[in-house]
Scaffold this active site. Sequence first.
Site, PDB file in Angstrom:
ATOM      1  N   ASP A 166       9.621  -6.697  -8.235  1.00  0.00           N
ATOM      2  CA  ASP A 166       9.820  -7.345  -6.940  1.00  0.00           C
ATOM      3  C   ASP A 166      11.171  -6.905  -6.386  1.00  0.00           C
ATOM      4  O   ASP A 166      12.164  -6.909  -7.119  1.00  0.00           O
ATOM      5  CB  ASP A 166       9.779  -8.870  -7.128  1.00  0.00           C
ATOM      6  CG  ASP A 166       9.711  -9.634  -5.815  1.00  0.00           C
ATOM      7  OD1 ASP A 166      10.605  -9.434  -4.965  1.00  0.00           O
ATOM      8  OD2 ASP A 166       8.778 -10.435  -5.651  1.00  0.00           O
TER       9      ASP A 166
ATOM     10  N   HIS B 181      -1.357 -10.521  -4.225  1.00  0.00           N
ATOM     11  CA  HIS B 181      -0.408 -10.220  -5.288  1.00  0.00           C
ATOM     12  C   HIS B 181      -0.131 -11.451  -6.140  1.00  0.00           C
ATOM     13  O   HIS B 181      -0.191 -12.581  -5.680  1.00  0.00           O
ATOM     14  CB  HIS B 181       0.893  -9.630  -4.752  1.00  0.00           C
ATOM     15  CG  HIS B 181       1.621 -10.484  -3.766  1.00  0.00           C
ATOM     16  ND1 HIS B 181       1.208 -10.656  -2.456  1.00  0.00           N
ATOM     17  CD2 HIS B 181       2.761 -11.205  -3.892  1.00  0.00           C
ATOM     18  CE1 HIS B 181       2.066 -11.436  -1.823  1.00  0.00           C
ATOM     19  NE2 HIS B 181       3.014 -11.793  -2.682  1.00  0.00           N
TER      20      HIS B 181
ATOM     21  N   GLY C 176       2.746 -19.973   1.703  1.00  0.00           N
ATOM     22  CA  GLY C 176       3.945 -19.193   1.470  1.00  0.00           C
ATOM     23  C   GLY C 176       3.719 -17.706   1.315  1.00  0.00           C
ATOM     24  O   GLY C 176       4.663 -16.972   1.023  1.00  0.00           O
TER      25      GLY C 176
ATOM     26  N   HIS D 142       2.750 -13.074  -8.676  1.00  0.00           N
ATOM     27  CA  HIS D 142       4.133 -13.042  -9.148  1.00  0.00           C
ATOM     28  C   HIS D 142       4.137 -13.408 -10.627  1.00  0.00           C
ATOM     29  O   HIS D 142       3.599 -14.452 -11.010  1.00  0.00           O
ATOM     30  CB  HIS D 142       4.984 -14.089  -8.416  1.00  0.00           C
ATOM     31  CG  HIS D 142       5.185 -13.819  -6.976  1.00  0.00           C
ATOM     32  ND1 HIS D 142       6.297 -13.156  -6.499  1.00  0.00           N
ATOM     33  CD2 HIS D 142       4.428 -14.123  -5.895  1.00  0.00           C
ATOM     34  CE1 HIS D 142       6.215 -13.076  -5.183  1.00  0.00           C
ATOM     35  NE2 HIS D 142       5.086 -13.650  -4.793  1.00  0.00           N
TER      36      HIS D 142
ATOM     37  N   ASN E  55       0.424 -16.970  -4.046  1.00  0.00           N
ATOM     38  CA  ASN E  55       0.482 -17.665  -2.763  1.00  0.00           C
ATOM     39  C   ASN E  55      -0.649 -17.093  -1.915  1.00  0.00           C
ATOM     40  O   ASN E  55      -0.684 -15.897  -1.659  1.00  0.00           O
ATOM     41  CB  ASN E  55       1.825 -17.427  -2.068  1.00  0.00           C
ATOM     42  CG  ASN E  55       2.990 -17.973  -2.865  1.00  0.00           C
ATOM     43  OD1 ASN E  55       2.832 -18.876  -3.666  1.00  0.00           O
ATOM     44  ND2 ASN E  55       4.160 -17.420  -2.651  1.00  0.00           N
TER      45      ASN E  55
ATOM     46  N   CYS F 113       0.825  -1.214   0.000  1.00  0.00           N
ATOM     47  CA  CYS F 113       0.000   0.000   0.000  1.00  0.00           C
ATOM     48  C   CYS F 113       0.861   1.267   0.000  1.00  0.00           C
ATOM     49  O   CYS F 113       0.383   2.337  -0.336  1.00  0.00           O
ATOM     50  CB  CYS F 113      -0.934   0.011   1.208  1.00  0.00           C
ATOM     51  SG  CYS F 113      -2.332  -1.129   1.096  1.00  0.00           S
TER      52      CYS F 113
END
Length: 133
Positions: free
Chosen positions: A29, A98, A91, A100, A85, A10
Amino acid sequence: MNFDPNCVFCQKQPSEYVLESKLVIAFWDIHPVSKGHLLIIPKRHVTQIWDVTGEENLELVQMVADAKKLLDAKFKPDGYNVTINSGAAAGQSVFHCHIHLIPRYWNKVTKRVGAIPGQFLVPKARPEFKDLD
């Protein structure tokens, strides 16, 4: 929009966005598994993928496609992992939904050990598979 002042996602600023739509953003990332590793999130603070709205879901899926086009042009990876995840047992370590998007490259070692399923599954070059994409 919902905002959690304690959530690292955020806190992201527009200058950090790689891509943006009305409800979704993508950014690099900070601990990438490989070159070009992106995170795609709803702008609204929502903990799990199961809690996104229908409109957010559509924009998340579209952003994954848009991000892939960007990464194809910029890095030319050989493949991708698309990973979500959901929950600590799976995990998830940042509790803001989110996705990946992890580019994969033949014969490249991943950089991060952790909770992303499949991160060790990049095979050494196997000519019999290279032309199947």
